[in-house]
Design an enzyme around this catalytic site. Sequence first.
Site, PDB file in Angstrom:
ATOM      1  N   VAL A   6       7.374   1.903   3.881  1.00  0.00           N
ATOM      2  CA  VAL A   6       8.405   1.275   3.255  1.00  0.00           C
ATOM      3  C   VAL A   6       7.548   1.733   1.762  1.00  0.00           C
ATOM      4  CG1 VAL A   6       9.670  -0.243   2.511  1.00  0.00           C
ATOM      5  CG2 VAL A   6       9.828  -0.334   5.174  1.00  0.00           C
ATOM      6  N   CYS A   7       6.542   0.633   1.962  1.00  0.00           N
ATOM      7  CA  CYS A   7       6.185   1.959   0.000  1.00  0.00           C
ATOM      8  C   CYS A   7       5.372   2.751   0.216  1.00  0.00           C
ATOM      9  CB  CYS A   7       4.818   1.201   0.324  1.00  0.00           C
ATOM     10  SG  CYS A   7       4.559  -0.532   0.630  1.00  0.00           S
ATOM     11  N   ASP A   8       5.933   4.068   0.666  1.00  0.00           N
ATOM     12  CA  ASP A   8       5.410   5.469   0.216  1.00  0.00           C
ATOM     13  C   ASP A   8       7.409   5.674  -0.225  1.00  0.00           C
ATOM     14  OD1 ASP A   8       4.854   8.617   0.904  1.00  0.00           O
ATOM     15  OD2 ASP A   8       6.905   7.943   1.432  1.00  0.00           O
ATOM     16  N   SER A  52       1.166  -1.511   0.229  1.00  0.00           N
ATOM     17  CA  SER A  52       0.111  -0.033   0.271  1.00  0.00           C
ATOM     18  C   SER A  52       0.887   1.343  -0.204  1.00  0.00           C
ATOM     19  CB  SER A  52      -1.335   0.373   1.463  1.00  0.00           C
ATOM     20  OG  SER A  52      -1.596   1.102   1.142  1.00  0.00           O
TER      21      SER A  52
END
Length: 173
Positions: free
Chosen positions: A64-66, A59
Site C-alpha cells: 500500500v505504501c508503494d 515503509s
Amino acid sequence: MAQERQGAITFKGNPVTLIGPEIKVGDQAPDFSVLANNLSPVTLADSQGSVRIISVVPSVDTGVCDMQTRRFNEEAAKLAGVKVYTVSVDLPFAQKRWCGAAGVENLETLSDHRDLSFGTAYGVAIKEMRLLARAVFVIDKNDKVVYVEYVSEATNHPNYEAPVLAAQKALGA
C-alpha cells in the site's frame, strides 16, 4: 513527555498508540527535522512559502505504501507549484534505492528514522512499532494546515483526490 493517543488507529485490526498531538485543519504546521536522501536535514522552513502535500507511510517497501507513493508521484507531476513529500522511517539509503527502482522523480522522500521528529510533531509515530501511521497533510504557503487525514486502519489507502484538491485550492489562496 509527548502526548499519547491510545487506540487512535489500528494496524492490521489491532489498536495502536500514536505519539504526539492530533493535528487539525487550521492549526499552524509544526516544525520538524528529517533527512533527505543525501542525509541533509530538511525542516518545514526549508519549503516556506510553498504549498506542500506530505504523504506519510509506514515503509515504502510495502504494497500500500508503494502504491500511495507512486500515486502521489503521479499527482506531483500535474501540480505545478506544490511540493510533494513522502515521509517514512525508512533509511534515506533505502528511500533513494526505492525511488530509483520505482522511477519516482516528482516527489521527495524524507526519512524520520533519526529521531521521529516529524512523527511526534504530527502525531503519527506508532509507539508499539517505531513506524509512522499512514496519513496525509496539506500545508499552505503560510504554514497553516488546510487538510488532514489520519487513515484509521494503517493498511488501508488514504483519500487521494481530497488532498490534491486542497493543495490546488491553497495555491489559489
